[in-house]
Design an enzyme around this catalytic site. Structure first.
Site, PDB file in Angstrom:
ATOM      1  CG  HIS A  45     -17.879  75.926 -10.499  1.00  0.00           C
ATOM      2  ND1 HIS A  45     -19.042  75.194 -10.653  1.00  0.00           N
ATOM      3  CD2 HIS A  45     -18.263  77.201 -10.283  1.00  0.00           C
ATOM      4  CE1 HIS A  45     -20.084  76.003 -10.549  1.00  0.00           C
ATOM      5  NE2 HIS A  45     -19.647  77.217 -10.305  1.00  0.00           N
ATOM      6  CG  HIS A 105     -17.009  81.455  -8.791  1.00  0.00           C
ATOM      7  ND1 HIS A 105     -17.558  82.054  -9.894  1.00  0.00           N
ATOM      8  CD2 HIS A 105     -17.923  80.542  -8.381  1.00  0.00           C
ATOM      9  CE1 HIS A 105     -18.754  81.530 -10.145  1.00  0.00           C
ATOM     10  NE2 HIS A 105     -18.994  80.608  -9.230  1.00  0.00           N
TER      11      HIS A 105
END
Ligand code: 5GP
Ligand code: ZN
Length: 137
Positions: free
Chosen positions: A101, A103
């Site tokens: 992922h 941010h």
């Protein structure tokens, strides 16, 4: 494709709630449950993969595109003054959820976030030695 123990896979499957703010064929983005700043979101590929080094190039590109899309929205809609994109690859680098992922962290003038290192001149010989190990294929 999905990892039954992965919380982001559970969010993708609709088994855990999340506040989704963006979706496309390869990615979804949802609000971080413990935001660093107002508007902190996470962009993840739909296909489970552990980290930056294992993500498929097409998924990496799609996640990067989505992160840029959200960065633009943070500036336009949340009046962010800047944006940090952050990826942690490995627990030594603070990764806590092992589904790749990025941010997207909106930044505001005067917000409390600080660089996690103190910039100071490095050892020139060691910089050169590290560069030699990193350079080339
Ligand atoms: P990492 O530490 O791996 O770079 O980032 C993981 C992020 O996922 C953290 O910022 C954490 O707050 C967020 N997070 C952990 N569990 C959940 C959850 O169940 N839902 C959401 N929306 N975010 C979560
Ligand atoms: Zn997963």
């Amino acid at each position: 494709m999905a990892d039954p123990d992965c919380i982001f896979c559970k969010i993708l499957a609709g088994e855990l709630p999340a506040t989704i703010v963006d979706e496309d064929e390869r990615t979804i983005a949802f609000m971080d449950i413990a935001p660093a700043t107002r508007g902190h979101a996470l962009v993840v590929p739909r296909v489970h993969t552990v980290d930056l080094l294992s993500v498929e190039p097409e998924d990496l590109r799609a996640v990067a595109d989505a992160a840029r899309r959200l960065a633009g929205r943070a500036k336009d809609r949340l009046s962010a003054d800047g944006v940090n994109l952050l990826n942690s690859c490995g627990s030594a680098a603070w990764q806590t959820v092992f589904h790749f992922h990025i941010h997207v962290i909106p930044r505001y003038d005067g917000d409390p976030l600080r660089l996690p290192w103190v910039p100071s001149p490095g050892d020139q010989a060691d910089i050169a030695a590290a560069a030699q190990e990193l350079a080339g294929r």
